[in-house]
Design an enzyme around this catalytic site. Structure first.
Site, short mmCIF file in Angstrom:
data_model
loop_
_atom_site.label_atom_id
_atom_site.label_comp_id
_atom_site.label_asym_id
_atom_site.label_seq_id
_atom_site.Cartn_x
_atom_site.Cartn_y
_atom_site.Cartn_z
N CYS A 234 -0.42 4.14 2.58
CA CYS A 234 -0.45 3.95 4.03
C CYS A 234 -0.26 2.49 4.38
O CYS A 234 0.85 1.97 4.27
CB CYS A 234 -1.72 4.52 4.64
N SER A 235 -1.32 1.79 4.74
CA SER A 235 -1.13 0.43 5.23
C SER A 235 -2.32 -0.46 4.92
O SER A 235 -2.59 -1.39 5.68
CB SER A 235 -0.88 0.47 6.74
N CYS A 236 -3.05 -0.21 3.84
CA CYS A 236 -4.19 -1.05 3.49
C CYS A 236 -3.73 -2.49 3.34
O CYS A 236 -2.73 -2.77 2.67
CB CYS A 236 -4.84 -0.57 2.19
N CYS B 237 0.90 -1.15 0.00
CA CYS B 237 0.00 0.00 0.00
C CYS B 237 0.93 1.20 0.00
O CYS B 237 1.57 1.48 1.01
CB CYS B 237 -0.92 0.04 1.22
FE FE Z 1 -3.62 2.28 2.92
#
Ligand code: FE
Length: 208
Positions: free
Chosen positions: A112-114, A109
């Site tokens: 961010c951190s999906c 991602c």
């Molecule tokens: Fe994300």
């Protein structure tokens, strides 16, 4: 593509109100001695490495065993995964991408951190790190080599950028040595990293 969704508490740069409260509570409770931060880390490790990714491992093992299920997974991963009892809380759309002898898939991602929480649990810290997020796209082969994975130059690397709406699950190549194994035994070979694409399926450690 929108990207407005709950972010992980480790990503301090962009905390929601809830996450700020959780972090504040954790700090206060630790300082007063009500909770042990080490115990909390063990709990998080469990969900990152042990319990969480077992769901995804069952999905992959089923796909390895059952060609009809594999086809369904590739066509409609959200439904195929839900049929095993794993449903997302954020309503995200799941997409399964399959490694072949000529293509290796890797998930990141970049914003961010999906992460496919439904099948993999909590994301590992490195997945949320800036170096992984930028290098996975620019030099995926270098990132793979950092993870100890060297692929033939003839194998193309395809990088998939997750979003709040779409989360990817890599279906790794089934190792030739597993040809005689049944579904339960197969699942033990499917590591978390092999489903992110930063690792390969690995023989489970033999219990002493
Ligand atoms: Fe994300």
């Amino acid at each position: 593509m929108t990207h407005d969704h709950d972010h992980n508490a480790d990503d301090h740069s962009n905390l929601s109100e809830t996450e700020t409260r959780v972090l504040a509570l954790k700090t206060v409770l630790s300082q007063k001695g009500h909770i042990d931060p080490d115990a909390l880390d063990v709990l998080i490790d469990t969900y990152q490495n042990k319990i969480g990714p077992r769901n995804g491992a069952r999905v992959v093992a089923r796909a390895w065993m059952d060609p009809a299920y594999r086809q369904w997974l590739l066509e409609d991963a959200t439904a195929a995964i839900a049929s095993l009892g794993y449903t997302g809380r954020q309503g995200e759309h799941m997409v399964a991408v399959e490694n072949t002898s000529s293509v290796h898939n890797m998930v990141v991602c970049t914003l961010c951190s999906c992460y496919p929480v439904t099948v993999l649990g909590l994301p590992p810290v490195w997945y949320k790190s800036a170096p992984y997020r930028s290098r996975a796209v620019k030099e995926p082969r270098g990132v793979l080599s950092d993870f100890g994975v060297t692929l033939l130059e003839s194998i193309a690397i395809r990088v998939w950028d997750s979003t709040a709406e779409i989360r990817y699950l890599v279906i790794p190549l089934r190792p030739a040595e597993t040809i005689h194994l049944q579904e339960d035994e197969l699942a033990a070979w499917v590591t978390r990293d092999s489903m992110i694409g930063t690792g390969l399926p690995t023989a489970p450690a033999v219990k002493p």
